[in-house]
Design a protein around this motif. Sequence first.
Motif, PDB file in Angstrom:
ATOM      1  N   GLN A 126       5.194   5.230 -11.099  1.00 18.42           N
ATOM      2  CA  GLN A 126       4.337   5.938 -12.058  1.00 18.42           C
ATOM      3  C   GLN A 126       4.971   5.884 -13.449  1.00 18.42           C
ATOM      4  O   GLN A 126       4.292   5.703 -14.450  1.00 18.42           O
ATOM      5  N   ALA A 129       4.635   2.326 -14.866  1.00 16.93           N
ATOM      6  CA  ALA A 129       3.288   2.063 -15.371  1.00 16.93           C
ATOM      7  C   ALA A 129       3.120   2.672 -16.752  1.00 16.93           C
ATOM      8  O   ALA A 129       2.562   2.054 -17.661  1.00 16.93           O
ATOM      9  N   GLN A 148       2.573  15.884 -12.098  1.00 17.47           N
ATOM     10  CA  GLN A 148       2.689  15.559 -10.673  1.00 17.47           C
ATOM     11  C   GLN A 148       3.862  16.277 -10.015  1.00 17.47           C
ATOM     12  O   GLN A 148       3.869  16.502  -8.802  1.00 17.47           O
ATOM     13  N   ARG A 226      -3.889  18.293  -2.983  1.00 21.58           N
ATOM     14  CA  ARG A 226      -3.635  16.885  -2.690  1.00 21.58           C
ATOM     15  C   ARG A 226      -3.994  16.568  -1.245  1.00 21.58           C
ATOM     16  O   ARG A 226      -4.622  15.580  -0.955  1.00 21.58           O
TER      17      ARG A 226
ATOM     18  N   ILE B  84       0.160  -5.097 -18.134  1.00 29.33           N
ATOM     19  CA  ILE B  84       0.479  -5.526 -16.778  1.00 29.33           C
ATOM     20  C   ILE B  84      -0.325  -4.715 -15.760  1.00 29.33           C
ATOM     21  O   ILE B  84      -0.539  -3.512 -15.928  1.00 29.33           O
ATOM     22  N   PHE B  86      -0.225  -3.781 -11.738  1.00 27.81           N
ATOM     23  CA  PHE B  86       0.760  -3.826 -10.670  1.00 27.81           C
ATOM     24  C   PHE B  86       0.131  -4.065  -9.305  1.00 27.81           C
ATOM     25  O   PHE B  86      -1.022  -3.720  -9.069  1.00 27.81           O
ATOM     26  N   ASN B  90      -0.511   1.611  -9.221  1.00 28.99           N
ATOM     27  CA  ASN B  90       0.216   2.613 -10.002  1.00 28.99           C
ATOM     28  C   ASN B  90      -0.679   3.390 -10.954  1.00 28.99           C
ATOM     29  O   ASN B  90      -0.304   3.652 -12.089  1.00 28.99           O
ATOM     30  N   LEU B  91      -1.854   3.766 -10.491  1.00 27.08           N
ATOM     31  CA  LEU B  91      -2.692   4.640 -11.315  1.00 27.08           C
ATOM     32  C   LEU B  91      -2.037   6.014 -11.372  1.00 27.08           C
ATOM     33  O   LEU B  91      -1.390   6.430 -10.413  1.00 27.08           O
ATOM     34  N   PHE B  92      -2.227   6.714 -12.496  1.00 31.04           N
ATOM     35  CA  PHE B  92      -1.666   8.058 -12.605  1.00 31.04           C
ATOM     36  C   PHE B  92      -2.477   8.983 -11.711  1.00 31.04           C
ATOM     37  O   PHE B  92      -3.663   9.205 -11.928  1.00 31.04           O
ATOM     38  N   GLN B  93      -1.797   9.535 -10.713  1.00 33.11           N
ATOM     39  CA  GLN B  93      -2.494  10.301  -9.680  1.00 33.11           C
ATOM     40  C   GLN B  93      -3.058  11.616 -10.197  1.00 33.11           C
ATOM     41  O   GLN B  93      -3.949  12.188  -9.587  1.00 33.11           O
ATOM     42  N   ASN B 100      -7.100   7.882 -17.041  1.00 33.15           N
ATOM     43  CA  ASN B 100      -6.149   6.803 -16.824  1.00 33.15           C
ATOM     44  C   ASN B 100      -6.348   5.712 -17.871  1.00 33.15           C
ATOM     45  O   ASN B 100      -5.396   5.146 -18.394  1.00 33.15           O
ATOM     46  N   GLN B 145      -9.285   1.080  -6.722  1.00 35.36           N
ATOM     47  CA  GLN B 145      -8.134   1.469  -7.545  1.00 35.36           C
ATOM     48  C   GLN B 145      -7.604   0.266  -8.317  1.00 35.36           C
ATOM     49  O   GLN B 145      -7.253   0.372  -9.490  1.00 35.36           O
ATOM     50  N   ARG B 152      -7.892  -0.279 -16.883  1.00 36.15           N
ATOM     51  CA  ARG B 152      -6.915   0.470 -17.665  1.00 36.15           C
ATOM     52  C   ARG B 152      -6.082  -0.483 -18.524  1.00 36.15           C
ATOM     53  O   ARG B 152      -5.797  -0.197 -19.691  1.00 36.15           O
TER      54      ARG B 152
END
Lengths: 237, 245, 225
Positions: A126, A129, A148, A226, B84, B86, B90-93, B100, B145, B152
């Motif tokens: 994370q 990214a 998070q 979650r 980039i 991935f 690696n999306l922001f949860q 995002n 995703q 994104r």
Amino acid sequence: MERILAQAPDFFTPGNVGLLLEAAGLTLAMTVVGCGIGFALAFVLVYLRQTPGLWALPLRLICIAYVEVFRRIPFLVVIYLVLFFIQTVSTDASLFTIAVIAICLYAVAYTADIIRGGIESVPQTQVEAARAMNLGRLQTMIHVVLPQAWPVIVPPAIAFAVSFIKDTALVSQIGVFELTFRGKELNNQGFSGILVFGTIAMCYFILSFPLSLLGQYLENRLATPRGQRRARKLRRA
Amino acid sequence: MPHLAVSGVHANYGALEVLHGISFDVDRGGIVSLVGPSGSGKSTVLRTLVGLTRATRGTVEIDGDVIDYRSARAIRAARDRMAIVFQQYNLFQNMTVLRNCTLAPVKIKRRPRSEVEAEARDLLALVGLADKADAYPDELSGGQQQRVAIARALALRPDILLLDEVTSALDPELVGEVLDTIRRLSDEGMTMLLVSHEMGFVREVSNAVVFMDAGRVVETGSPAQIFDAPRSDRARDFFGKVLRH
Amino acid sequence: MDYTWQFNVVWRNFDVLLQGAWLTFQLGVFAFAGGTLVGLIGAAIKTYGPLPARLLVDVYVVFITNTPALIQIYFLYFGLPEVGVRWSSEACVLIGLTLNAGAYLTLILRAGFLSVRTTEMEAGETLGMSRLQQIRYIVVPHIAKSIYPALANFFIVVLVMGTSVGALIGVDELTGTAINLSTVNYRWLEYFTVTAGLYVVLTLVASVGLALLGRWAFRVKARIV
């Protein structure tokens, strides 16, 4: 036993009860303010501890040493150190301020590890990214990592603050008019130790027990969203 | 002049050197694919380009501008021009799909939110997910995703898109939707560098293929030449195994 | 700040501080050992005992863990003499800390008890082990391994936070000694700085010792620092 029963009417006067309520308020206020500021500063400490680069090595070591040292010194010793240190630099600091500073210094060390654990629970991917999108270290922390990490950080941080309500009893020693101080005072006035310290113990219990239940409730509640989302996803799949 | 020119790049993971002098070019609007066995350093090349792995030697040029990876400012400039995607998305949860896509353009490029959001919705439509703007990543399938991750990356308005094994984490039936998206981008003239195991797809879309092994480029050529008539034994051996399946 | 640090007087009385540290260590070890015994009984009752006994343990744990150790010790020291129970300040600290630690250790040990799966016991049974052998070779090593880090951590808590409370009813452990000495010649900051240092050294020695013990006895990789 007769002595306790005989003393009870004299002990539970409106004046004494008011005194104890006020003292309980002070106990709670010290804990909330001290742990609150400590919690905020702990974020700063953890952030500084993660500063990359060789030049920041001393900074990182200081942050690590701070946590390690304060976790190995009794709170009572910290109280005395803060008291006498502050009194050498300033004569007009209130005892409440001194107590809050001591609590704060202590809370930083304990909550820093909680915060670090929460931050490390967020996958490194994370962070990568975010960095690859040019978010800075602080922006990544604020927008991506902390939201998070929050559910992992909050419950144990609250648990720490709640358990620290009890540890604030030690600041009675420097003369802050909190619960324990008032208890000793009443005991010195001749009231039965069983009566006085039994009552004081109940006061702490009434402060601590509901809040510890609240902490457990928050832990469950913060943990579920979650899980629910994941459950929805599993149903779809 | 090539759009992206990589020459003699070395990179380390800790003390271990994992890239030993990588060189290749990508033309403007071209698609170059990095192929080779796992562990050959393909993904590391992409990570090095965006400064997630530190290049120790060699040069990278975008439109002739040399990027000095020792300087934080230069890395920021490189990330400004390359986006980039991935393997694991690696999306922001903690954010919706829309946020995002808008986070970096709003916070980093300081563009007006309304404009960025409109553009992000267009991009989500492009990848076929217009109706998922308000969903959270863990409510989406892997393929969805991954398409969000592409949207994104595009929202950053990159010159060059880097795609790191974007289909390898997906179920076979979801691979097609992601490959379609990439095809559409190539039709629009986006410069792309992709790491992929989808040899059929690589062959179809790439202008050039770079075969890597053990942190080195073994050979470079057109898809037809690399797949049908590899010059090196290593490549012949590899494709002999891969293409038979 | 124009404070002149003078450590000379502290070094002159360093042996007295060391004696205090030794008492701190003893109090910590005995309170922890007693607390472990109480905790084992509590955890066993919580896991296998009848309902009334379980409730009793719950009340004990909830009450002790939600009130300060200092108040518990004050209760023993200032309260019990009224009913004819007169203990020395050392005894009050030791008994108070034992009961206090016992409640926390009940929780820690109970978690350990719960971590043993019945399937592991059954596995032992199929290997032809007796009940006692199952406990000796399966249950105890399993519990030890899963809770050793928490136990080691809690020992440090007792050693530091726990024993220092004794200073407030006149026990000459490390903090109490520091208070006594500094009241004589007013070098509070110096005494308490050195005292803090001694606590750090004492707990570091304890941590290293516990980590080595864990590695040797249970193959646990406990973190030292």
